[in-house]
Design an enzyme around this catalytic site. Structure first.
Site, mmCIF file in Angstrom:
data_model
loop_
_atom_site.group_PDB
_atom_site.id
_atom_site.type_symbol
_atom_site.label_atom_id
_atom_site.label_comp_id
_atom_site.label_asym_id
_atom_site.label_seq_id
_atom_site.Cartn_x
_atom_site.Cartn_y
_atom_site.Cartn_z
ATOM 1 N N ARG A 395 0.841 -1.208 0.000
ATOM 2 C CA ARG A 395 0.000 0.000 0.000
ATOM 3 C C ARG A 395 0.871 1.251 0.000
ATOM 4 N NH1 ARG A 395 -2.955 4.010 2.743
ATOM 5 N NH2 ARG A 395 -5.107 4.167 1.988
ATOM 6 N N CYS A 396 1.929 1.247 0.806
ATOM 7 C CA CYS A 396 2.829 2.401 0.853
ATOM 8 C C CYS A 396 3.437 2.687 -0.523
ATOM 9 C CB CYS A 396 3.966 2.160 1.840
ATOM 10 S SG CYS A 396 3.474 2.119 3.573
#
Length: 405
Positions: A395-396
Site C-alpha cells: 500500500r505504501c
C-alpha cells in the site's frame, strides 16, 4: 480517464501511480540513514527487480501502471516554459541558499540533462560535490568539504508514492510531509496537479505550503461518504481539521464524515495504513498492538465549521456503523505477539487491495499471509527482501488514481 476517482479502499483498481526505485538509493550511506528515514540500505538491483515484479503483478490483474517520473516528464515536455522555474524552485527547496551555488547547480542540471526524463530522475537521485567541478580556490567551503559530500540530498523514500499526495474521492491532498527530507518530494505533485492535462482540474483539499503535517499513509477512503485519517507520528490533528474544512466546503464532494484514528506514535506504526488496511467488503487487517490504545473521533460539518465527537464503542462497532455491515478484524501475525511484531516491522498489515478479497502482500510475512488465505482472501504475493528495508509495504508503494465505482 482524466482526473482521479478513489472512493474506496477495495473497489477494482484500474490505474495506479508508482515510482521505480532509482539511483537515489545508491546515495544512501550509513551516516545519512537516520536523516533520510531508512534503517538499512537496499540493494538497488534486487529492489528494482522486486518492484518490477510488483508492477507486473498489478498489470496482470488489469491495472494500468503509471510512473511519477513519467508524469513529471510529460509536464516538462508539454510546458517547456516550466522547466526553468521548476529547476529554480527545486534548487531552493534543496537548501541551496547562496547565489553562487544556485547558479552552479542550475547550470549543471540544465546543461547536462537536456532530456526531461533524465533531468527528473537526476533531481530524485541527488548531486555529489565532485560532479560540479567547481574551482576550489574560490571557496573555503569547497576546500574543506569531503569529496563524498552530497550538495543536493537524494530522495530515497520516493518509491513510497502513497505519502506525498493522496487521492480523496475526486480530489487530492498535496501533503506537507513530516520530515524535511520527504517534504521536497511533493514538488512533483505540485507541478503535476498544476500543469498535467489529466490532473490540472482536480480539486485540491490540502496544500504542501500549509503549516501542519499530513501524509498519505494516514488517509483511507472507507467509502464515498466516509474518510479515515490517522493522527500519528506523521499527521497532526491541526492538519485533519484543515482537511475536513476543505472537503466539507467542496460542494462536489459527497464525504460527510471523517473518522480520526489516534494511533501510537512510534516507528513501527508511523501511519494508519501500517496498522490497519481494508482487504474485503467486511474484512480488515489490523496490528493487535493498536486494539487497546486506539481512540477514534468523528468529524462532521456543522454550519461553517466542524463538529468533533469522541467515539467510545469498540473498533468493530464503529466500522460496522459506517460501513453498514458486520466486519471482521484479522490480526497481523495471526494473534501471535512475536510473529505480529516481526511481521508488523515488515508491513504485514500494509496490504494493497486490487479488488474485493484480492490483495497484494509481501512474501516475507508468511504467518499473516497464511491467516489471510484461511479467511478466503486471494493473495498476490510480492518478493520483498530489499523493498521492505524502506519500512513500507504494497500500500505504501502505490497511490491509486482510479477505482471503479
Amino acid at each position: 480517464m482524466a482526473g482521479v476517482n478513489v472512493k474506496s479502499e477495495i473497489k477494482p483498481l484500474k490505474r495506479v501511480l508508482l515510482h521505480r526505485p532509482g539511483n537515489e538509493l545508491l546515495n544512501l550511506t550509513p551516516n545519512t540513514l537516520e536523516e533520510l528515514l531508512f534503517d538499512d540500505i537496499p540493494f538497488l538491483k534486487v529492489a528494482q527487480e522486486e518492484h518490477d515484479a510488483f508492477a507486473q503483478a498489478l498489470r496482470d490483474n488489469g491495472v494500468e501502471v503509471v510512473y511519477l517520473e513519467d508524469l513529471m516528464t510529460e509536464v516538462l515536455d508539454q510546458n517547456p516554459e516550466v522547466r526553468e522555474p521548476f529547476l529554480k524552485q527545486f534548487i531552493e527547496e534543496a537548501g541551496i541558499r547562496t547565489d553562487r551555488y544556485q547558479k552552479i547547480i542550475f547550470d549543471y542540471l540544465n546543461d547536462n540533462y537536456p532530456n526531461n526524463k533524465d533531468l527528473v530522475l537526476k533531481t530524485m537521485e541527488g548531486i555529489n560535490l565532485t560532479e560540479l567541478h567547481t574551482d576550489k580556490s574560490n571557496s573555503l567551503v569547497d576546500l574543506v568539504s569531503e569529496a563524498s559530500k552530497m550538495v543536493v540530498a537524494p530522495m530515497p523514500n520516493l518509491y513510497f508514492t502513497r505519502d506525498n499526495f493522496a487521492m480523496i474521492g475526486n480530489g487530492v491532498s498535496i501533503n506537507r510531509m513530516y520530515s524535511v527530507t520527504r517534504n521536497r518530494e511533493t514538488i512533483y505533485g505540485e507541478y503535476i496537479f498544476k500543469y498535467h492535462p489529466n490532473f490540472k482540474d482536480v480539486p485540491q483539499y490540502y496544500s504542501r505550503y500549509n503549516t501542519f503535517h499530513i501524509e498519505g499513509g494516514d488517509i483511507l477512503n472507507l467509502n464515498e461518504h466516509v474518510l479515515a485519517v490517522g493522527i500519528s507520528q506523521r499527521t497532526e490533528p491541526d492538519a485533519i481539521d484543515a482537511l475536513a474544512h476543505n472537503i466539507f466546503n467542496d460542494e462536489t464532494s459527497p464525504i460527510d464524515t471523517i473518522l480520526a484514528f489516534y494511533i501510537p506514535n512510534n516507528r513501527a506504526m508511523m501511519h494508519l495504513d501500517t496498522v490497519f488496511t481494508q482487504i474485503d467488503v467486511d474484512k480488515f487487517t489490523i496490528h493487535p498492538g493498536i486494539m487497546g490504545p486506539l481512540t477514534v473521533f468523528e468529524i462532521t460539518p456543522e454550519g461553517e465549521g466542524i463538529k468533533v465527537k469522541e467515539m467510545t464503542e469498540p473498533l468493530e462497532k464503529i466500522l460496522e456503523k459506517y460501513l453498514g455491515l458486520p466486519v471482521e478484524l484479522i490480526p497481523c501475525g495471526g494473534g501471535d505477539r512475536i510473529a505480529a511484531e516481526r511481521e508488523q516491522w515488515n508491513d504485514g498489515s500494509n496490504t494493497l487491495c486490487i479488488a474485493p478479497g484480492l490483495v497484494a502482500v509481501y512474501e516475507r510475512n508468511d504467518v499473516t499471509n497464511k491467516v489471510l488465505e484461511e479467511k478466503g482472501i486471494k493473495l498476490v504475493v510480492i518478493p520483498s527482501a530489499e523493498l521492505s528495508r524502506g519500512r513500507g509495504g504494497p500500500r505504501c508503494m502505490s497511490m491509486p488514481i482510479w477505482r471503479e465505482d
